[in-house]
Design a protein around this motif. Structure first.
Motif, mmCIF file in Angstrom:
data_model
loop_
_atom_site.group_PDB
_atom_site.id
_atom_site.type_symbol
_atom_site.label_atom_id
_atom_site.label_comp_id
_atom_site.label_asym_id
_atom_site.label_seq_id
_atom_site.Cartn_x
_atom_site.Cartn_y
_atom_site.Cartn_z
ATOM 1 N N ALA A 116 0.836 -1.199 0.000
ATOM 2 C CA ALA A 116 0.000 0.000 0.000
ATOM 3 C C ALA A 116 0.872 1.251 0.000
ATOM 4 O O ALA A 116 1.994 1.248 0.504
ATOM 5 C CB ALA A 116 -0.932 -0.001 1.206
ATOM 6 N N GLU A 117 0.340 2.334 -0.552
ATOM 7 C CA GLU A 117 1.106 3.583 -0.606
ATOM 8 C C GLU A 117 0.935 4.414 0.653
ATOM 9 O O GLU A 117 1.830 5.182 1.019
ATOM 10 C CB GLU A 117 0.668 4.408 -1.825
ATOM 11 N N ASP A 118 -0.192 4.308 1.315
ATOM 12 C CA ASP A 118 -0.494 5.174 2.460
ATOM 13 C C ASP A 118 -0.515 4.373 3.764
ATOM 14 O O ASP A 118 -0.869 3.191 3.790
ATOM 15 C CB ASP A 118 -1.854 5.858 2.270
ATOM 16 N N ALA A 119 -0.132 5.073 4.835
ATOM 17 C CA ALA A 119 -0.231 4.528 6.187
ATOM 18 C C ALA A 119 -1.283 5.318 6.947
ATOM 19 O O ALA A 119 -1.551 6.490 6.636
ATOM 20 C CB ALA A 119 1.117 4.605 6.893
ATOM 21 N N TRP A 120 -1.870 4.706 7.959
ATOM 22 C CA TRP A 120 -2.920 5.343 8.747
ATOM 23 C C TRP A 120 -2.647 5.133 10.234
ATOM 24 O O TRP A 120 -2.005 4.165 10.629
ATOM 25 C CB TRP A 120 -4.291 4.760 8.387
ATOM 26 N N THR A 121 -3.161 6.068 11.027
ATOM 27 C CA THR A 121 -3.004 5.963 12.474
ATOM 28 C C THR A 121 -4.350 6.222 13.138
ATOM 29 O O THR A 121 -5.163 7.022 12.641
ATOM 30 C CB THR A 121 -1.960 6.961 13.000
ATOM 31 N N ILE A 122 -4.594 5.548 14.265
ATOM 32 C CA ILE A 122 -5.825 5.713 15.035
ATOM 33 C C ILE A 122 -5.462 5.781 16.512
ATOM 34 O O ILE A 122 -4.497 5.146 16.958
ATOM 35 C CB ILE A 122 -6.822 4.559 14.762
ATOM 36 N N LYS A 123 -6.230 6.568 17.281
ATOM 37 C CA LYS A 123 -5.956 6.758 18.702
ATOM 38 C C LYS A 123 -7.184 6.387 19.522
ATOM 39 O O LYS A 123 -8.321 6.620 19.106
ATOM 40 C CB LYS A 123 -5.569 8.208 18.990
ATOM 41 N N VAL A 124 -6.891 5.816 20.700
ATOM 42 C CA VAL A 124 -7.937 5.504 21.673
ATOM 43 C C VAL A 124 -7.415 5.949 23.039
ATOM 44 O O VAL A 124 -6.339 5.523 23.459
ATOM 45 C CB VAL A 124 -8.274 3.995 21.707
ATOM 46 N N GLU A 125 -8.168 6.817 23.724
ATOM 47 C CA GLU A 125 -7.739 7.322 25.032
ATOM 48 C C GLU A 125 -8.816 7.029 26.060
ATOM 49 O O GLU A 125 -9.894 7.638 26.026
ATOM 50 C CB GLU A 125 -7.458 8.820 24.973
ATOM 51 N N GLY A 127 -10.776 4.579 26.281
ATOM 52 C CA GLY A 127 -11.992 4.067 25.667
ATOM 53 C C GLY A 127 -12.616 4.996 24.655
ATOM 54 O O GLY A 127 -13.554 4.595 23.942
ATOM 55 N N VAL A 128 -12.119 6.235 24.543
ATOM 56 C CA VAL A 128 -12.653 7.202 23.580
ATOM 57 C C VAL A 128 -11.848 7.106 22.291
ATOM 58 O O VAL A 128 -10.620 7.258 22.290
ATOM 59 C CB VAL A 128 -12.584 8.636 24.144
ATOM 60 N N VAL A 129 -12.532 6.856 21.154
ATOM 61 C CA VAL A 129 -11.870 6.622 19.874
ATOM 62 C C VAL A 129 -11.780 7.921 19.086
ATOM 63 O O VAL A 129 -12.752 8.683 18.985
ATOM 64 C CB VAL A 129 -12.620 5.567 19.053
ATOM 65 N N ILE A 130 -10.581 8.188 18.523
ATOM 66 C CA ILE A 130 -10.351 9.313 17.614
ATOM 67 C C ILE A 130 -10.201 8.739 16.215
ATOM 68 O O ILE A 130 -9.446 7.797 15.995
ATOM 69 C CB ILE A 130 -9.093 10.102 18.033
ATOM 70 N N ASP A 131 -10.899 9.316 15.271
ATOM 71 C CA ASP A 131 -10.959 8.768 13.911
ATOM 72 C C ASP A 131 -9.569 8.626 13.297
ATOM 73 O O ASP A 131 -8.641 9.388 13.608
ATOM 74 C CB ASP A 131 -11.821 9.664 13.017
ATOM 75 N N PRO A 132 -9.401 7.638 12.378
ATOM 76 C CA PRO A 132 -8.103 7.426 11.728
ATOM 77 C C PRO A 132 -7.657 8.658 10.943
ATOM 78 O O PRO A 132 -8.469 9.389 10.365
ATOM 79 C CB PRO A 132 -8.360 6.236 10.797
ATOM 80 N N GLN A 133 -6.330 8.857 10.920
ATOM 81 C CA GLN A 133 -5.718 9.961 10.200
ATOM 82 C C GLN A 133 -4.562 9.414 9.369
ATOM 83 O O GLN A 133 -3.937 8.417 9.730
ATOM 84 C CB GLN A 133 -5.183 11.013 11.188
#
Length: 648
Positions: A116-125, A127-133
């Motif tokens: 794949a050309e792109d990488a993605w990151t996701i955060k959880v703090e 139990g609260v999920v932050i959308d992938p970037q």
């Protein structure tokens, strides 16, 4: 009281308490995910013992943006393509690790699929999920955990010191590394590398042994016995250590089931049964065993941490482990671990170092000036012997040797402390005869030139000193034999062979003894009554919760406390599934009889007796150690001895 549904955040925190009990547990879950993803290199970083920061980076298959959004949900996994919980072939399968970590910490996952050309990151703090970037990342996955247990502060109070938590994580990585020698592992704290195990390729048996040696002990590679056995649908492989290579605890005993490191009491009982007459009860061998069997024959869904398994036929597994280990130990013959000789050399080196520093075993120097002469044309002043070492080591003629010895102060006081035997040359090998104390040969070749070192690895006897130790000369060194310990093992093996041929004689109790137990314990004993009767203990059921003992092994004599023995057997059957107590008592009595019936320390042996003892050791199984796991001989290679004298 009203029944209510708990909020998802609280549910996740409760589940996290079962799965993530400390930083090492989080690392275990993440590294198992990396292995399931086909990684070949896994790097772990811990900061503050894992409290403030943990990262696990791998070069596996990676995840897409959609996969990142799903992986943090509870019970979401790619490892169960169907709803089949029987045929599990991966390390993870519950889908609990990532959501559990995200419920109690600040979690960030960065990943890029292979190709794949792109990488993605996701955060959880918490139990609260932050959308992938979008993010920058090599192919693979990097999982970062910050402020572990910040959402459950009470759990922080139960964590140990940073060094302790790091050691737990190191143990987890070592266990996983043993089962995956083709994968490279590293553990660091951003300041130093704590563990680095490079990936290996080649024959599985060879690379596995190298990985085991780098993890367990450096001397394990030279003192390990290979295990390879099959029985029905089971396949067992791995390595076990010689009895003389042992430790004071069982931390270096590892069992892997289908590549999964597990802690199982079955292994402890099986190993204890295999080594029961080679080691004292407080000593434990080093070993790593890999068991492969069809997934449907083992249940790995027993514990949230997946460290426990349940076998469909535990008796078959136990029998395979015990039989394979005993066979390997018997094949080892008279071998003793090289660590024994290395330890002796280490003590000699330490003694020499203390002597050079002015303490310990310093060699006395003459108080008067003398001329040390190794060759007639060269003189050396007093105190400069070290400058003449190489010249002094040159061979001397008989005349020079006599002149040099007469020049030494007090030469007439140097009386040999070892009794040396002078053997007639050219004796041929002859049969041995057991005379109740030692097997005396009818003649053995002991001449240096004609001795067959290839057939007799323990060499030819040269001397006996302190009336207990035999010095032998081998093809490439010397061997020091403890005559009492060696003969004790020979006598024990002879007695065991006689007992195997004739069976265990029993002694009928004048009044049968009734022993009361709980109903399950009594049932287990009655179920194994036939096995116990072969060992000389005859019992039968006596109603619910009791057994009656009618006969006990005659060899136990007055030691036979039927009630205590039966109680111990019931406890062992419940815990280990093995009747070791009775076997150990019989072995202990045999060991005591062998000790009293063997050649005693202080007994002078002539040349034929010494060589006969050596020849019997070479053909007797387990003669490299006595009944308590102590070595019966120490081998010193000529190259190592020459290093002690600065010849190398």
């Amino acid at each position: 009281m009203l029944i209510r549904r708990l909020p998802n955040t609280l549910v996740n925190q409760i589940a996290a308490g079962e799965v993530i009990e400390r930083p090492a547990a989080a690392i275990k879950e993440l590294v198992e995910n990396a292995l399931d993803a086909g990684s070949r290199n896994i790097d772990v970083v811990m900061r503050d013992g894992g409290r403030s920061y943990i990262s696990v980076t791998d070069d596996g298959c990676g995840m897409s943006c959609e996969g990142l959004g799903i992986c943090i949900e509870r019970h979401a996994t790619s490892k169960l393509p169907s709803d089949d919980l029987v045929h599990i072939k991966t390390l993870g399968f519950r889908g609990e690790a990532l959501p559990s970590i995200g419920a109690v910490a600040r979690l960030q996952i960065t990943s890029r699929e292979a190709g794949a050309e792109d990488a993605w990151t996701i955060k959880v703090e918490g139990g609260v999920v932050i959308d992938p970037q979008p993010a920058a990342c090599n192919a693979g996955t990097r999982v970062e955990i910050r402020d572990l247990f910040f959402a459950t502060p009470a759990r922080l109070k139960f964590l140990k010191a940073a060094r302790t938590e790091v050691s737990h994580a190191e143990d987890v990585l070592k266990r996983l590394a043993m089962a995956n020698p083709e994968v490279g592992f590293s553990l660091s704290d951003e300041k130093r590398t704590i563990l680095r195990l490079p990936a290996s390729s080649g024959d599985l048996f060879e690379v596995r042994l190298k990985r085991l040696s780098s993890v367990m002990a450096r001397e394990f590679e030279g003192n390990a016995l290979p295990i390879e056995a099959e029985r029905e649908y089971l396949k067992l492989s791995g390595y076990i250590g010689l009895p003389t290579l042992n430790r004071g605890n069982a931390q270096h005993q590892y069992l892997f089931v289908n590549g999964r490191p597990v802690k199982d009491r079955l292994l402890q009982g099986a190993v204890r049964g295999a080594y029961q007459d080679f080691l004292a009860r407080d000593r434990h061998p080093l070993l790593a065993l890999f068991l492969d069997l069809p997934p449907e024959m083992v249940d790995v869904n027993v514990h949230p941490a997946k460290t426990e398994v349940r076998f469909r036929d535990a008796a078959l597994v136990r029998g395979l482990i015990v039989g394979a280990c005993k066979h390997a130990l018997a094949e080892a013959g008279h071998r003793a671990s090289t660590s024994v000789g290395n330890a002796a050399l280490g003590m000699l080196e330490a003694a020499r170092a203390r002597g050079e520093q002015g303490g310990g075993y310093a060699s006395p120097r003459p108080s008067t000036d003398y001329t040390w002469q190794s060759k007639p044309s060269v003189n050396y002043p007093s105190g400069r012997l070290s400058d003449a070492v190489m010249d002094y080591h040159a061979p001397l003629s008989d005349g020079q040797a006599g002149a040099t010895q007469s020049a030494l102060p007090g030469a007439e006081d140097f009386i040999p402390q070892a009794r040396q035997e002078h053997f007639p040359p050219g004796l041929s090998e002859g049969p041995t005869a057991w005379n109740g104390e030692i097997a005396v040969s009818q003649g053995y070749t002991t001449d240096v030139d004609s001795f067959d070192h290839a057939s007799h690895p323990l060499g030819a006897a040269r001397a006996q000193f302190h009336e207990n130790y035999i010095i032998t000369q081998t093809a490439d060194g010397i061997v020091v034999v403890d005559q009492h310990a060696a003969h004790e093992r020979l006598v024990l093996e002879k007695m065991k062979a006689q007992m195997a041929e004739q069976g265990v004689k029993t002694q009928m109790l004048l009044l049968p003894e009734v022993v009361e137990l709980d109903e399950d314990a009594a049932h287990r004993l009655v179920k194994r009554a036939d096995e116990l009767s072969e060992l000389g203990l005859v019992l039968e059921g006596f109603g619910a919760g009791a057994v009656v003992v009618r006969e006990v092994p005659a060899i136990l004599g007055e030691r036979a406390n039927a009630a205590a023995l039966v109680t111990d057997l019931a406890d062992e059957l419940a815990e280990l599934g093995e009747t070791l107590a009775l076997k150990e008592q019989i072995e202990r009595v045999l060991g005591t009889m062998a000790c009293h019936g063997s050649v005693r320390s202080g007994r002078r042996l002539n040349g034929e007796e010494m060589n006969a003892l050596l020849r019997q050791m070479e053909v007797t199984p387990h003669s490299g150690q006595c009944n308590h796991g102590r070595p019966t001989y120490i081998e010193l290679k000529l190259a190592d001895i020459e290093k002690l004298f600065s010849r190398r």
